[in-house]
Scaffold this motif. Structure first.
Motif, PDB file in Angstrom:
ATOM      1  N   MET A 152       3.348  -7.957  -0.414  1.00 12.67           N
ATOM      2  CA  MET A 152       1.825  -7.260   0.444  1.00 12.67           C
ATOM      3  C   MET A 152       0.846  -8.262   0.463  1.00 12.67           C
ATOM      4  O   MET A 152       0.512  -8.764  -0.876  1.00 12.67           O
ATOM      5  CB  MET A 152       1.565  -5.971  -0.571  1.00 12.67           C
TER       6      MET A 152
ATOM      7  N   GLY B  87      -5.014  -7.972   6.366  1.00 14.66           N
ATOM      8  CA  GLY B  87      -3.958  -6.953   5.805  1.00 14.66           C
ATOM      9  C   GLY B  87      -4.903  -5.803   5.737  1.00 14.66           C
ATOM     10  O   GLY B  87      -5.965  -5.764   6.202  1.00 14.66           O
ATOM     11  N   PRO B  88      -4.440  -4.797   4.994  1.00 15.46           N
ATOM     12  CA  PRO B  88      -3.152  -4.786   4.103  1.00 15.46           C
ATOM     13  C   PRO B  88      -1.965  -4.939   5.012  1.00 15.46           C
ATOM     14  O   PRO B  88      -2.114  -4.198   6.110  1.00 15.46           O
ATOM     15  CB  PRO B  88      -3.392  -3.503   3.267  1.00 15.46           C
TER      16      PRO B  88
ATOM     17  N   CYS C   4       9.251  -5.282   3.254  1.00 10.10           N
ATOM     18  CA  CYS C   4      10.391  -5.566   2.439  1.00 10.10           C
ATOM     19  C   CYS C   4      11.536  -5.839   3.597  1.00 10.10           C
ATOM     20  O   CYS C   4      11.692  -5.120   4.726  1.00 10.10           O
ATOM     21  CB  CYS C   4      10.538  -4.239   1.740  1.00 10.10           C
TER      22      CYS C   4
ATOM     23  N   LEU D 265      -1.595   0.101   1.600  1.00  6.24           N
ATOM     24  CA  LEU D 265      -1.466  -0.428   0.214  1.00  6.24           C
ATOM     25  C   LEU D 265      -0.770   0.845  -0.540  1.00  6.24           C
ATOM     26  O   LEU D 265      -0.378   0.417  -1.656  1.00  6.24           O
ATOM     27  CB  LEU D 265      -2.773  -0.659  -0.640  1.00  6.24           C
TER      28      LEU D 265
ATOM     29  N   ASN E  18       5.218   2.620   0.627  1.00  3.74           N
ATOM     30  CA  ASN E  18       5.743   1.362   0.790  1.00  3.74           C
ATOM     31  C   ASN E  18       7.152   1.326  -0.131  1.00  3.74           C
ATOM     32  O   ASN E  18       8.245   1.590   0.471  1.00  3.74           O
ATOM     33  CB  ASN E  18       4.887   0.261   0.141  1.00  3.74           C
TER      34      ASN E  18
ATOM     35  N   CYS F 154       0.741  -1.042   7.405  1.00  2.00           N
ATOM     36  CA  CYS F 154      -0.603  -1.634   7.011  1.00  2.00           C
ATOM     37  C   CYS F 154      -1.340  -0.742   5.918  1.00  2.00           C
ATOM     38  O   CYS F 154      -2.653  -0.296   6.262  1.00  2.00           O
ATOM     39  CB  CYS F 154      -1.305  -1.954   8.315  1.00  2.00           C
TER      40      CYS F 154
ATOM     41  N   SER G 231       7.962  -2.682   7.543  1.00  2.00           N
ATOM     42  CA  SER G 231       6.456  -2.791   7.128  1.00  2.00           C
ATOM     43  C   SER G 231       5.380  -1.664   7.409  1.00  2.00           C
ATOM     44  O   SER G 231       5.656  -0.883   8.329  1.00  2.00           O
ATOM     45  CB  SER G 231       5.772  -4.148   8.201  1.00  2.00           C
TER      46      SER G 231
ATOM     47  N   TYR H  99       2.263  -4.516   4.183  1.00  2.00           N
ATOM     48  CA  TYR H  99       3.343  -4.364   3.281  1.00  2.00           C
ATOM     49  C   TYR H  99       4.600  -4.813   3.882  1.00  2.00           C
ATOM     50  O   TYR H  99       4.783  -4.492   5.022  1.00  2.00           O
ATOM     51  CB  TYR H  99       3.581  -2.988   2.522  1.00  2.00           C
TER      52      TYR H  99
ATOM     53  N   VAL I 256      -2.900  -8.449   0.524  1.00  2.00           N
ATOM     54  CA  VAL I 256      -4.042  -7.640   0.297  1.00  2.00           C
ATOM     55  C   VAL I 256      -5.349  -8.458   0.653  1.00  2.00           C
ATOM     56  O   VAL I 256      -5.616  -9.537   0.667  1.00  2.00           O
ATOM     57  CB  VAL I 256      -3.905  -7.371  -1.292  1.00  2.00           C
TER      58      VAL I 256
ATOM     59  N   GLN J  97       1.726   2.909  -2.485  1.00  2.00           N
ATOM     60  CA  GLN J  97       2.918   2.680  -3.298  1.00  2.00           C
ATOM     61  C   GLN J  97       4.099   3.679  -2.771  1.00  2.00           C
ATOM     62  O   GLN J  97       5.025   3.555  -2.594  1.00  2.00           O
ATOM     63  CB  GLN J  97       2.859   2.859  -4.668  1.00  2.00           C
TER      64      GLN J  97
END
Ligand code: SAM
Length: 375
Positions: free
Chosen positions: A354, A364-365, A369, A303, A308, A301, A299, A367, A356, A305
């Motif tokens: 995620m 947030g943010p 997975c 946005l 993430n 915090c 994880s 993310y 947003v 890409q």
């Protein structure tokens, strides 16, 4: 302090402005039409959630509910979407590290709904209500009633699905919000808490002491260390049922609000550019630390890409090629569906989910997975 008149080293723009310029350039492309509203929310006052302390003897939940708060994990939508396969697929410059992921059962729609860690309660004011929480009070034994944190930060702990007796590693744990959430499950067999920063680790220790009675923090139940997490695979391999890898990142919200210690300041440019490399090393160490069948939750915090999705893709690839570790991506979209009343989730992410920021639900943010070790 520098005298403005004489400061030759003063940079043209404060770090918060540099952060906003960077985000405008990258996130307008990444988020498209969503970016203007996310930007407005990021620049507005954030919302907190009150992580309820199950070790406190006062009925704090009733008090907060009387004020209009709801416990978002129990207020979830129970109708669950079919479990669909999530493929890592990204457009744009990060395509170079695209990998294929182990396919899960083709009968995925028959799978039971996503299981969440038990007993974690986090109270929030309803959408659009920006009431602030008062500071938590101690009970008669000195235990504080709740811990204020971004409610979206509780999601990685719920998604980790800690079960009775699990051996859990929190690799980058300070200042301890997620550690505290994990301890609320009261299910952990042994918890290993680590953060490379000694000062932040001692802050974490104080947080735990203010919320959790001593017997639950004894050596048989908890170990706190300050190791470099990237080396964990060398220390303890194939050990943990659950691993939380909550990595250092550009902390987007903080970077827009605070010039002090800002990762976008000129003197931290190198450190900022090396973040994806550090994140990858930490995730790989977390993967190695997990036992076969164990689950790893990555994880951030941000946005971004690059911090993430690209990190996760590269980790899956490197784990397989260099360490012979095969991973399955656990689909977290049912979780996004469950909590869509409380949080705004980015649509159609190829890998992970995620939160947003939204002006009416300004969390947030975050993310995240989830990966499962197959071998
Ligand atoms: N999980 C924490 C929480 O919920 O309160 C927040 C973690 S913060 C996003 C990232 C942390 O990673 C920082 O406390 C930082 O000191 C730590 N960190 C940075 N590099 C590290 C490394 N090589 N090994 C372990 N921790 C590291």
């Amino acid at each position: 302090r520098v005298k403005e008149k004489w400061a030759v080293t003063r940079t043209k723009y404060p770090a918060t402005t540099l952060a906003l310029q960077n985000f405008d350039a990258t996130y307008s492309v990444q988020l498209g039409q969503l970016w203007p509203s996310v930007r407005a929310a990021l620049l507005s006052e954030r919302k907190y959630g009150a992580l309820l302390n199950n070790y406190c003897h006062d009925d704090v939940q009733a008090e907060l509910q009387a004020k209009g708060c709801k416990d978002f994990p129990t207020d979830k939508e129970i109708e669950v979407q079919p479990c669909l396969e999530q493929e890592p697929e990204v457009a744009g410059e990060e395509e170079s590290c695209r990998v294929s992921v182990e396919k899960s059962d083709p009968d995925a729609q028959q799978l039971p709904p996503l299981q969440l860690s038990p007993n974690i309660k986090c109270l929030v004011f309803p959408r659009g209500d920006i009431t602030r929480f008062k500071p938590a009070r101690p009970d008669m034994f000195g235990c504080l009633g709740y811990y204020l944190m971004d409610a979206a930060s509780v999601l990685p702990c719920l998604a980790l699905n800690v079960q009775e007796g699990h051996n859990v590693l929190d690799l980058c744990a300070a200042p301890g919000g997620k550690t505290l959430a994990l301890l609320q499950t009261k299910s952990i067999g042994f918890l290993c808490v680590n953060d490379t920063s000694v000062s932040r680790t001692s802050r974490l220790r104080k947080v735990l002491q203010s919320y959790v009675p001593k017997p639950f923090l004894s050596e048989g139940k908890l170990r706190i260390t300050s190791f470099d997490g990237t080396k964990w695979g060398e220390i303890e391999r194939n050990t943990f049922d659950r691993v939380l890898v909550d990595v250092p990142c550009t902390t987007d919200r903080h970077s827009l609000m605070e010039d002090d210690n800002n990762i976008f300041s000129k003197n931290r440019t190198g450190e900022r550019r090396r973040l994806p490399q550090l994140q990858l090393a930490l995730l790989l160490a977390g993967i190695e630390a997990a036992c076969p069948g164990g689950e790893i939750l990555y994880s951030t915090c941000t946005l971004s890409q690059v911090q993430n999705l690209s990190v996760v893709e590269q980790a899956i690839h490197t784990a397989r090629e260099d360490h012979g570790i095969h991973l399955q991506v656990v689909d977290l979209r049912p979780l996004a569906h469950m909590f869509r009343k409380t949080f705004q989730f980015a649509p159609n992410l190829p890998l992970g989910v995620m939160v947003v920021p939204h002006i009416a639900a300004n969390f947030g943010p975050i993310y995240m997975c989830k990966l499962r070790r197959l071998a």
